[in-house]
Design an enzyme around this catalytic site. Structure first.
Site, PDB file in Angstrom:
ATOM      1  N   SER A 260       7.270   9.581  12.049  1.00  0.00           N
ATOM      2  CA  SER A 260       5.869   9.014  11.251  1.00  0.00           C
ATOM      3  C   SER A 260       6.567   9.153   9.581  1.00  0.00           C
ATOM      4  CB  SER A 260       4.908  10.173  11.209  1.00  0.00           C
ATOM      5  OG  SER A 260       4.103  10.083  10.091  1.00  0.00           O
TER       6      SER A 260
ATOM      7  N   ARG B 246      -8.790  12.324  12.617  1.00  0.00           N
ATOM      8  CA  ARG B 246      -7.128  11.982  12.777  1.00  0.00           C
ATOM      9  C   ARG B 246      -6.257  13.519  12.393  1.00  0.00           C
ATOM     10  NH1 ARG B 246      -5.366   7.278   9.163  1.00  0.00           N
ATOM     11  NH2 ARG B 246      -3.363   7.260  10.741  1.00  0.00           N
TER      12      ARG B 246
ATOM     13  N   ASP C  31       2.496  -0.857  12.139  1.00  0.00           N
ATOM     14  CA  ASP C  31       1.012  -1.411  11.547  1.00  0.00           C
ATOM     15  C   ASP C  31       0.784  -2.963  11.705  1.00  0.00           C
ATOM     16  OD1 ASP C  31       0.640   0.915  10.502  1.00  0.00           O
ATOM     17  OD2 ASP C  31       1.377   0.314   8.373  1.00  0.00           O
TER      18      ASP C  31
ATOM     19  N   ARG D 275       2.901   5.902  -3.207  1.00  0.00           N
ATOM     20  CA  ARG D 275       3.926   6.777  -3.718  1.00  0.00           C
ATOM     21  C   ARG D 275       4.106   6.788  -5.368  1.00  0.00           C
ATOM     22  NH1 ARG D 275       4.264   5.631   1.456  1.00  0.00           N
ATOM     23  NH2 ARG D 275       5.613   6.772   2.872  1.00  0.00           N
TER      24      ARG D 275
ATOM     25  N   LYS E  11       0.742  -1.371   0.103  1.00  0.00           N
ATOM     26  CA  LYS E  11       0.034   0.290   0.018  1.00  0.00           C
ATOM     27  C   LYS E  11       1.168   1.314   0.018  1.00  0.00           C
ATOM     28  CE  LYS E  11      -2.713   0.690   3.683  1.00  0.00           C
ATOM     29  NZ  LYS E  11      -2.538   1.809   4.375  1.00  0.00           N
TER      30      LYS E  11
ATOM     31  N   ARG F 135      -7.120  -3.192   9.870  1.00  0.00           N
ATOM     32  CA  ARG F 135      -6.133  -4.049  10.683  1.00  0.00           C
ATOM     33  C   ARG F 135      -6.821  -4.531  11.993  1.00  0.00           C
ATOM     34  NH1 ARG F 135      -2.044  -3.337   7.065  1.00  0.00           N
ATOM     35  NH2 ARG F 135      -1.359  -1.089   6.799  1.00  0.00           N
TER      36      ARG F 135
ATOM     37  N   GLN G 202       4.678   9.359   7.186  1.00  0.00           N
ATOM     38  CA  GLN G 202       3.796  10.073   6.315  1.00  0.00           C
ATOM     39  C   GLN G 202       4.336  11.661   6.355  1.00  0.00           C
ATOM     40  OE1 GLN G 202      -0.244   9.173   8.002  1.00  0.00           O
ATOM     41  NE2 GLN G 202      -0.121   7.012   7.036  1.00  0.00           N
TER      42      GLN G 202
HETATM   43  C1  S3P Z   1       2.487   4.868   6.428  1.00  0.00           C
HETATM   44  C2  S3P Z   1       3.062   5.414   7.489  1.00  0.00           C
HETATM   45  C3  S3P Z   1       2.791   4.655   8.555  1.00  0.00           C
HETATM   46  C4  S3P Z   1       1.766   3.692   8.505  1.00  0.00           C
HETATM   47  C5  S3P Z   1       0.926   3.820   7.383  1.00  0.00           C
HETATM   48  C6  S3P Z   1       1.560   3.824   6.326  1.00  0.00           C
HETATM   49  C7  S3P Z   1       3.183   5.476   4.941  1.00  0.00           C
HETATM   50  O1  S3P Z   1       2.000   5.756   9.385  1.00  0.00           O
HETATM   51  O2  S3P Z   1       1.070   3.371   9.711  1.00  0.00           O
HETATM   52  O3  S3P Z   1       0.129   2.490   7.432  1.00  0.00           O
HETATM   53  O4  S3P Z   1       2.771   4.667   4.051  1.00  0.00           O
HETATM   54  O5  S3P Z   1       3.905   6.340   5.057  1.00  0.00           O
HETATM   55  P1  S3P Z   1       2.642   7.067  10.240  1.00  0.00           P
HETATM   56  O6  S3P Z   1       3.265   7.850   9.109  1.00  0.00           O
HETATM   57  O7  S3P Z   1       1.293   7.560  10.659  1.00  0.00           O
HETATM   58  O8  S3P Z   1       3.593   6.390  11.149  1.00  0.00           O
END
Ligand code: S3P
Length: 452
Positions: A174, A129, A327, A33, A28, A403, A176
């Site tokens: 993070s 969130r 995760d 990306r 995913k 999940r 993200q």
């Molecule tokens: C992800 C980063 C993680 C992860 C999410 C996917 C990503 O989140 O929990 O399922 O693809 O960058 P966080 O950046 O909030 O840790």
């Protein structure tokens, strides 16, 4: 249909061994990306193995809204005609990212240094969130964001007209946030630097380099320092998306706790920033064998064979490993419930701001299944009942979280009485073929009829 519109209860029962080969769908994180960088590159990016889950399809739609051409040629086979760095058009509609935190945060980053505005929203989970963790660093580039109280969606981001590069230390581990900053840095002149105390998944850095950007990564005293040189010309690529180790975790963990099981998972991704679960399972005494270690699409992979492991013991997961398995804590908790003794998980406050509060969701459901759980703000302990010791016999809430739903269905395969999740629809966000895949291995899992 998107997750949450119609409830789809699903039940898992013990009794059957899981045997066979699990063909896991595309990753995913990498899929999001690939679409975003494809949209920012010049030329046609070809992608195979793209995950066609709801989250990723939302990102594909978002890239269309920003002006890229995104085409599906067949299962997992997609093409993206990019607009080039700085080439995003202003969307004429609201960007609805559904359930996807990754989608919304990465797309916000990608548009934040272009002189356009966009309004973002999502489902009942996503609008709860936190987004300030992304909009705070984006403001340093010169972008502005206006949303609901507490930095929640719906939110409008106005991109910076004259972006400046940024040096940013992540306040939370993070990927993200790191990725949002790097994607914003693409259209800023000069060098954008992100520093992380703990290494989070590094797919953005790897893929940016693959598209021709100048990215340097060094381990310094302050942490892992990622430096991106802005305003590169990204060159379209041919990409093979690796299989998702986070999805693989479900059939693997199910095999460990369902009597008589032996499941083979070919081509499982072993990127060290994602593989923490397997180390933890090994420490618990799991029967896992990695065969034919190799590289595919720039990522380390192997074929994994997981066998029923009746002697699992609880463990203490080192907090330093949290980012590499963030995760996987829900499904680890399902395995921990079937192990002897406590499994202690500390330094995991981030679990409280995922698609659901994952500590609360797992604690509530595990207790309903007869498993004791202790919890604090950033820690929890699951008191294992040993093989065959979990009572089950409960209906648990999945809280719009794929999940959580899959973790309890895995637990049901080893509990003394069936486990039902009230809504399995969110599973389609990341693993649309979860049910047929698990049933194909022999799992006793079925949807429940919902009266109209
Ligand atoms: C992800 C980063 C993680 C992860 C999410 C996917 C990503 O989140 O929990 O399922 O693809 O960058 P966080 O950046 O909030 O840790």
């Amino acid at each position: 249909m998107s997750a949450g519109e119609t409830r789809q209860p699903m039940t898992a029962r013990a009794g059957a061994a899981l045997v066979g080969t699990a063909e896991i769908p595309g990753d995913k994180s990498v899929s999001h990306r690939a679409l975003i960088l494809g949209a920012l590159a010049v030329g046609e990016t070809r992608i195979t193995g793209l995950l066609e889950g709801e989250d990723v399809l939302r990102t594909a739609e978002a890239m269309r809204a920003f002006g890229a051409e995104v085409m599906r040629d067949g299962p997992g086979r997609w093409r993206v005609h990019g607009v080039g760095v700085g080439g995003f058009a202003e969307p004429d509609r609201v960007i609805d990212c559904g359930n996807s935190g990754t989608g919304v945060r990465l797309v916000m980053g990608a548009m934040a240094t272009s002189p356009i505005a966009a309004t973002f929203t999502g489902d009942a989970s996503l609008v709860g969130r936190p987004m300030a963790r992304v909009t705070d660093p984006l403001a340093l580039f010169g972008a502005q964001a206006v949303g609901r109280a507490g930095g929640r969606l719906p939110m409008t981001v106005v991109g910076a007209r004259d972006p400046v590069p940024v040096r940013y230390t992540l306040p939370v581990p993070s990927a993200q946030v790191k990725s949002a900053v790097l994607l914003a840095g693409l259209n800023a002149p000069g060098r954008t630097v992100v520093i992380e105390a703990e290494a989070t998944r590094d797919h953005t850095e790897r893929m940016l380099a693959g598209f021709g950007a100048e990215v340097a990564v060094e381990d310094a005293e302050e942490g892992r320092v990622v430096t991106l040189t802005g305003q590169p010309e990204l060159v379209a690529q041919t990409l093979a998306v690796p299989r998702d180790p986070s999805s693989a975790a479900f059939p693997v963990c199910a095999a460990l706790i369902a009597e008589g099981s032996e499941v083979r998972v070919p081509g499982i991704g072993l990127n060290p920033t994602r593989a923490g679960l397997y180390e933890t399972l090994r420490e618990m005494g799991a029967d896992l064998a990695f065969e034919d270690r190799r590289e595919e699409g720039g990522e380390p992979v192997a074929d994994l064979v997981a066998r029923f492991s009746p002697g699992l013991r609880g463990t203490e997961v080192p907090p330093a490993r949290a980012a590499a398995m963030i995760d996987e804590y829900p499904v680890l908790a399902a395995v921990a419930a079937c192990a002897e003794g406590p499994t202690v998980m500390r330094g995991v406050g981030e679990l409280r701001v995922k698609e659901s509060d994952r500590i609360a969701a797992m604690a509530e459901g595990l207790r309903a299944c007869g498993v004791a759980v202790e919890e604090g703000e950033d820690w929890w302990i699951v008191h294992g009942r040993g093989a065959g010791g979990v009572a089950g016999g409960a209906t648990v809430a999945s809280r719009l979280d794929h999940r959580i739903a899959m973790s309890f269905l895995v637990l049901g395969l080893a509990a003394r009485a069936p486990v039902t999740v009230d809504d399995a629809a969110p599973i389609a966000t990341s693993f649309p073929d979860f049910l047929p895949l698990m049933r194909g291995l022999g799992a006793d899992m079925a949807t429940e009829h919902v009266a109209a």
